[in-house]
Motif scaffolding. Structure first.
Motif, short mmCIF file in Angstrom:
data_model
loop_
_atom_site.label_atom_id
_atom_site.label_comp_id
_atom_site.label_asym_id
_atom_site.label_seq_id
_atom_site.Cartn_x
_atom_site.Cartn_y
_atom_site.Cartn_z
N GLN A 30 0.83 -1.21 0.00
CA GLN A 30 0.00 0.00 0.00
C GLN A 30 0.86 1.26 0.00
O GLN A 30 0.56 2.24 -0.69
N GLU A 33 2.31 1.63 -3.49
CA GLU A 33 1.29 2.14 -4.41
C GLU A 33 1.13 3.65 -4.27
O GLU A 33 1.05 4.38 -5.27
N ILE A 74 -1.51 -6.79 -4.10
CA ILE A 74 -0.30 -6.19 -4.66
C ILE A 74 0.82 -7.20 -4.52
O ILE A 74 1.09 -7.70 -3.43
N ILE A 113 1.58 -1.05 -10.65
CA ILE A 113 2.02 -0.14 -9.60
C ILE A 113 3.33 0.51 -10.00
O ILE A 113 3.47 1.73 -9.97
N LYS A 156 -1.11 -4.80 -9.07
CA LYS A 156 -2.24 -4.90 -8.16
C LYS A 156 -3.34 -5.63 -8.91
O LYS A 156 -4.06 -5.06 -9.73
#
Length: 248
Positions: A30, A33, A74, A113, A156
């Motif tokens: 996360q 990203e 991811i 990503i 992702k």
């Protein structure tokens, strides 16, 4: 002026390459990203289809083949099939209840990503690493160790399906079993010692056909086609609380 390759970007990339357990990997994914969201398109594009080596337990195999989908997140992919085949020692050990699978997927643009391979080949990115590496925590365990060696693309992806399977990992019979079957196929059940010795010699000087192997696409498709008729009755059995077992 905002620095394109900031220390925070370098840190999350290095953290991502270190890896970690599922919860840690989720947080790092996360963060990656978020940091990569505004990178130029050349670092968020892929030159070809991507591959991912995954090891599944029995329950996950059913989710993939029986329920038609495997939840994904991811994760790291590569556009180099050779890298995927040897990643984390390649085909899982025999007899551990694990199935190795290589998935192939041409990613959609909004699934990409970052293309780490492209980043590491960029001169400005390398200059940023030199500038900040003394401040990057655990540098030697992350980007300092891996760099672009794995031709890594971070995607992702919500789900993986059977149609994305490129190869299944498997183990051949022992050399003695292969010799026994080959002898019977060629000479019948009453082969002479000389005939057996000849085949044993031929196996020794020829290519090694024993041990762990990634199946070809054709062989993988043959296995999956053999499994397919088992799925509907097993799905019905599972619906009423029965146990299921897929035989390949």
């Amino acid at each position: 002026m905002t620095e394109l390759f900031s220390l925070s970007l370098l840190q999350v990339i290095s953290d991502w390459q270190i890896g970690g357990a599922s919860e840690v990997a989720l947080r790092r994914g996360q963060a990656l990203e978020q940091e990569c969201a505004n990178l130029p398109i050349e670092f968020k594009s892929v030159p070809s289809a991507c591959f991912r080596r995954v090891v599944l337990k029995k329950g996950s195999i059913w989710n993939l083949l029986g329920e038609q989908a495997l939840p994904e997140k991811i994760s790291s992919w590569t556009f180099d099939l050779k890298v995927a085949k040897v990643f984390k020692d390649g085909v899982p050990l025999h007899g551990k209840g694990l199935q190795g699978i290589i998935f192939e997927r041409p990613p959609q643009q909004d699934e990409i990503i970052v293309n780490l391979w492209a980043l590491f080949r960029d001169a400005s990115f390398q200059a940023a690493i030199e500038k900040h590496k003394s401040s990057i925590k655990r540098f030697a365990k992350g980007m300092g160790k891996y760099g672009d060696a794995q031709c890594e693309i971070v995607l992702k992806v919500e789900t993986l399906t059977q149609e994305h399977i490129y190869s299944l990992g498997g183990h051949s019979s022992s050399a003695e079993d292969i010799l026994k079957h080959a002898t019977e196929d060629i000479y019948g059940r009453h082969a002479t010692p000389a005939q057996k010795d000849f085949l044993r010699w031929a196996m020794e000087v020829g290519p090694d056909v024993t041990g762990p192997r990634w199946l070809t696409q054709e062989a993988t498709r043959t296995v999956l086609n053999r499994v397919e008729p088992q799925i509907p009755p097993l799905r019905a059995k599972k619906a009423v609380g029965g146990s299921v077992k897929i035989e390949a």
